[in-house]
Design a protein around this motif. Structure first.
Motif, PDB file in Angstrom:
ATOM      1  N   TYR A  24      -3.979 -12.033  -1.950  1.00 28.17           N
ATOM      2  CA  TYR A  24      -3.348 -11.124  -1.002  1.00 28.17           C
ATOM      3  C   TYR A  24      -4.366 -10.645   0.037  1.00 28.17           C
ATOM      4  O   TYR A  24      -4.361  -9.489   0.435  1.00 28.17           O
ATOM      5  CB  TYR A  24      -2.727  -9.940  -1.741  1.00 28.17           C
ATOM      6  CG  TYR A  24      -1.487 -10.324  -2.523  1.00 28.17           C
ATOM      7  CD1 TYR A  24      -0.241 -10.396  -1.922  1.00 28.17           C
ATOM      8  CD2 TYR A  24      -1.580 -10.636  -3.882  1.00 28.17           C
ATOM      9  CE1 TYR A  24       0.888 -10.757  -2.636  1.00 28.17           C
ATOM     10  CE2 TYR A  24      -0.450 -11.004  -4.611  1.00 28.17           C
ATOM     11  CZ  TYR A  24       0.780 -11.055  -3.979  1.00 28.17           C
ATOM     12  OH  TYR A  24       1.893 -11.421  -4.700  1.00 28.17           O
ATOM     13  N   ASN A  25      -5.217 -11.572   0.439  1.00 31.02           N
ATOM     14  CA  ASN A  25      -6.237 -11.258   1.447  1.00 31.02           C
ATOM     15  C   ASN A  25      -7.085 -10.057   1.032  1.00 31.02           C
ATOM     16  O   ASN A  25      -7.303  -9.124   1.820  1.00 31.02           O
ATOM     17  CB  ASN A  25      -5.599 -11.011   2.818  1.00 31.02           C
ATOM     18  CG  ASN A  25      -4.849 -12.233   3.325  1.00 31.02           C
ATOM     19  OD1 ASN A  25      -5.366 -13.342   3.286  1.00 31.02           O
ATOM     20  ND2 ASN A  25      -3.618 -12.035   3.787  1.00 31.02           N
ATOM     21  N   GLU A  26      -7.551 -10.109  -0.212  1.00 26.89           N
ATOM     22  CA  GLU A  26      -8.357  -9.022  -0.740  1.00 26.89           C
ATOM     23  C   GLU A  26      -9.587  -8.769   0.136  1.00 26.89           C
ATOM     24  O   GLU A  26     -10.135  -9.699   0.731  1.00 26.89           O
ATOM     25  CB  GLU A  26      -8.804  -9.332  -2.174  1.00 26.89           C
ATOM     26  CG  GLU A  26      -7.690  -9.385  -3.190  1.00 26.89           C
ATOM     27  CD  GLU A  26      -6.899 -10.674  -3.179  1.00 26.89           C
ATOM     28  OE1 GLU A  26      -5.766 -10.689  -3.677  1.00 26.89           O
ATOM     29  OE2 GLU A  26      -7.422 -11.688  -2.647  1.00 26.89           O
ATOM     30  N   ALA A  56      -6.051  -4.829  -1.774  1.00 29.43           N
ATOM     31  CA  ALA A  56      -5.192  -5.795  -1.091  1.00 29.43           C
ATOM     32  C   ALA A  56      -5.286  -5.578   0.412  1.00 29.43           C
ATOM     33  O   ALA A  56      -5.533  -4.463   0.881  1.00 29.43           O
ATOM     34  CB  ALA A  56      -3.750  -5.646  -1.562  1.00 29.43           C
ATOM     35  N   VAL A  58      -3.688  -4.689   2.955  1.00 26.90           N
ATOM     36  CA  VAL A  58      -2.557  -3.966   3.525  1.00 26.90           C
ATOM     37  C   VAL A  58      -3.121  -2.897   4.452  1.00 26.90           C
ATOM     38  O   VAL A  58      -3.865  -2.020   4.009  1.00 26.90           O
ATOM     39  CB  VAL A  58      -1.697  -3.313   2.422  1.00 26.90           C
ATOM     40  CG1 VAL A  58      -0.575  -2.480   3.044  1.00 26.90           C
ATOM     41  CG2 VAL A  58      -1.111  -4.377   1.502  1.00 26.90           C
ATOM     42  N   ASP A  59      -2.775  -2.963   5.707  1.00 26.45           N
ATOM     43  CA  ASP A  59      -3.324  -2.021   6.679  1.00 26.45           C
ATOM     44  C   ASP A  59      -2.842  -0.600   6.401  1.00 26.45           C
ATOM     45  O   ASP A  59      -1.679  -0.364   6.078  1.00 26.45           O
ATOM     46  CB  ASP A  59      -2.923  -2.417   8.097  1.00 26.45           C
ATOM     47  CG  ASP A  59      -3.618  -3.699   8.547  1.00 26.45           C
ATOM     48  OD1 ASP A  59      -4.717  -3.981   8.022  1.00 26.45           O
ATOM     49  OD2 ASP A  59      -3.052  -4.413   9.397  1.00 26.45           O
ATOM     50  N   TYR A  61      -3.493   1.667   4.049  1.00 24.44           N
ATOM     51  CA  TYR A  61      -3.543   2.322   2.741  1.00 24.44           C
ATOM     52  C   TYR A  61      -4.358   1.459   1.790  1.00 24.44           C
ATOM     53  O   TYR A  61      -4.126   0.239   1.711  1.00 24.44           O
ATOM     54  CB  TYR A  61      -2.134   2.540   2.167  1.00 24.44           C
ATOM     55  CG  TYR A  61      -2.139   3.474   0.982  1.00 24.44           C
ATOM     56  CD1 TYR A  61      -1.998   4.846   1.154  1.00 24.44           C
ATOM     57  CD2 TYR A  61      -2.322   2.992  -0.313  1.00 24.44           C
ATOM     58  CE1 TYR A  61      -2.015   5.713   0.079  1.00 24.44           C
ATOM     59  CE2 TYR A  61      -2.353   3.853  -1.404  1.00 24.44           C
ATOM     60  CZ  TYR A  61      -2.199   5.217  -1.207  1.00 24.44           C
ATOM     61  OH  TYR A  61      -2.228   6.066  -2.281  1.00 24.44           O
ATOM     62  N   LEU A  63      -4.845  -0.164  -1.297  1.00 24.71           N
ATOM     63  CA  LEU A  63      -4.231  -0.567  -2.563  1.00 24.71           C
ATOM     64  C   LEU A  63      -5.313  -1.212  -3.429  1.00 24.71           C
ATOM     65  O   LEU A  63      -5.464  -2.429  -3.486  1.00 24.71           O
ATOM     66  CB  LEU A  63      -3.078  -1.537  -2.313  1.00 24.71           C
ATOM     67  CG  LEU A  63      -1.837  -0.950  -1.640  1.00 24.71           C
ATOM     68  CD1 LEU A  63      -0.830  -2.044  -1.329  1.00 24.71           C
ATOM     69  CD2 LEU A  63      -1.204   0.119  -2.533  1.00 24.71           C
ATOM     70  N   SER A 130       6.666  -0.295  -1.305  1.00 23.20           N
ATOM     71  CA  SER A 130       7.617  -0.638  -0.252  1.00 23.20           C
ATOM     72  C   SER A 130       8.611  -1.646  -0.809  1.00 23.20           C
ATOM     73  O   SER A 130       8.450  -2.134  -1.940  1.00 23.20           O
ATOM     74  CB  SER A 130       6.899  -1.226   0.970  1.00 23.20           C
ATOM     75  OG  SER A 130       6.319  -2.479   0.645  1.00 23.20           O
ATOM     76  N   GLU A 132       8.860  -4.605   0.216  1.00 14.63           N
ATOM     77  CA  GLU A 132       8.144  -5.879   0.146  1.00 14.63           C
ATOM     78  C   GLU A 132       7.087  -5.886  -0.952  1.00 14.63           C
ATOM     79  O   GLU A 132       6.678  -6.959  -1.418  1.00 14.63           O
ATOM     80  CB  GLU A 132       7.470  -6.175   1.493  1.00 14.63           C
ATOM     81  CG  GLU A 132       8.418  -6.402   2.652  1.00 14.63           C
ATOM     82  CD  GLU A 132       9.008  -5.092   3.185  1.00 14.63           C
ATOM     83  OE1 GLU A 132       8.396  -4.020   2.943  1.00 14.63           O
ATOM     84  OE2 GLU A 132      10.076  -5.143   3.825  1.00 14.63           O
ATOM     85  N   LEU A 133       6.640  -4.714  -1.399  1.00 10.65           N
ATOM     86  CA  LEU A 133       5.585  -4.611  -2.414  1.00 10.65           C
ATOM     87  C   LEU A 133       6.049  -3.732  -3.568  1.00 10.65           C
ATOM     88  O   LEU A 133       5.763  -2.527  -3.618  1.00 10.65           O
ATOM     89  CB  LEU A 133       4.299  -4.044  -1.795  1.00 10.65           C
ATOM     90  CG  LEU A 133       3.531  -4.958  -0.835  1.00 10.65           C
ATOM     91  CD1 LEU A 133       2.362  -4.203  -0.226  1.00 10.65           C
ATOM     92  CD2 LEU A 133       3.039  -6.199  -1.558  1.00 10.65           C
TER      93      LEU A 133
END
Length: 325
Positions: A24-26, A56, A58-59, A61, A63, A130, A132-133
């Motif tokens: 997940y593009n860590e 992860a 995710v812009d 926040y 995670l 979300s 999606e997540l």
């Protein structure tokens, strides 16, 4: 599926293998002290301990999968499929979601003792990040230089276990994982005496025979036993480079090679996407990725920790080879 461990020489080291079939593009994410944590059910926190970890991509926040704070407290979340149960909001409790758990713990508390007391009033609430997540089923290992605990969300609430072996994998629940070590109590880092029969002169034909019976497959229970044995018998000097190297060797004993664990998809296999190692006393994150075996380091204390903006570094994923001729 993943494996977490701690290791203590002069300093306390903590980290994990992150085993999964997709990335997940860590990235390495640093949360400074004044980044505002916005929570779903409790008051927002505008000032807290600084945190470094792998999150992860995710812009907006962090995670976090695993992380440590500036006080030396560290945590990793591991898959707990089939056992994790998140509950509804409870009055009078500190209601945080599972994706808020790592930021809340590391932003608020400085050691394992404080966390154990706080967990008496924490309720993990079933709210997705979300659409999606959705939430992942997780349990957590929390560690500092005084010891480690495991936190498991079950249908009757959070269970908190002291962790004397400093290791966690996925399933079964931790108390059952710990019990299975009884099956390996005869193993040793020394070659055994012949107790098979006094009538047979059996040959000590190889070194390492004391560990015959130690599992080598990639299941959770086997990885737990393998890394617990490896960690318990590991030896290194207490220098930084030697300790970090040894920590990576400990988790390397159970790393997953791409192709060995088939997922129900013709093109997917579970593999060790990255391995992290935190010197929690110095707040330094070391890591390796599957395609880059060179150790990369990021120092929390080298950043402006009084800022309010997240700091991100992409993981180095391309192999770096040192040619000597």
């Amino acid at each position: 599926m993943c494996t977490a461990s701690n290791y203590i020489t002069k300093d306390h080291y903590f980290g994990r293998n992150f085993d999964y079939e997709i990335s997940y593009n860590e990235r390495v994410t640093i949360t400074p002290r004044n980044y505002k944590f916005e929570y779903r059910l409790i008051d927002d926190i505008e000032s807290h301990y600084a945190i470094i970890g792998v999150a992860a991509g995710v812009d907006g926040y962090p995670l976090y999968y695993d992380a440590c704070n500036e006080k030396g407290l560290s945590i990793a979340g591991l898959n707990f499929e089939g056992n994790a149960v998140y509950l509804e909001e409870k009055e009078g409790m500190v209601n945080v979601t599972p994706f808020e758990f790592i930021p809340y713990i590391l932003g608020t508390y400085s050691n394992v003792s404080e966390v154990k007391k706080a967990l008496e009033n924490i309720n993990l609430v079933n709210i997705n990040f979300s659409e999606e997540l959705p939430l992942s089923p997780l349990h957590w290992m929390i560690s500092d230089d005084t010891g480690a605990i495991v936190v498991e969300p079950l249908k009757d609430g959070l269970k908190v276990y002291d962790n004397p072996v400093g290791v966690l994998t996925n399933n079964p629940p931790f108390d059952k994982q710990l019990f299975t070590l009884n099956d390996y109590r005869s193993l040793s880092n020394r070659n055994p005496e012949n107790t098979f029969s006094k009538d047979f002169d059996l040959d000590e034909y190889s070194r390492g025979m004391g560990a015959i019976g130690l599992p080598g497959d990639l299941s959770s229970s086997s990885r737990f036993a393998k890394v617990a044995f490896t960690r318990a018998n590991s030896f290194s000097s207490d220098g930084e480079e030697e300790s970090v190297s040894q920590f990576f060797h400990i988790l390397g004993s159970v790393e997953q090679q791409n192709g060995c664990t088939f997922i129900n998809d013709p093109d997917l296999y579970e593999y060790t996407i990255y391995t992290s190692c935190y010197n929690t006393n110095k707040a330094v994150l070391y890591y390796r990725t599957y395609s880059n075996s060179q150790i990369t380091a990021v120092k929390l204390m080298s950043e402006d920790l009084d800022s309010a903006e997240l700091i991100n570094y992409r993981l180095e994923t391309e192999e770096q080879i040192a040619y000597i001729n």
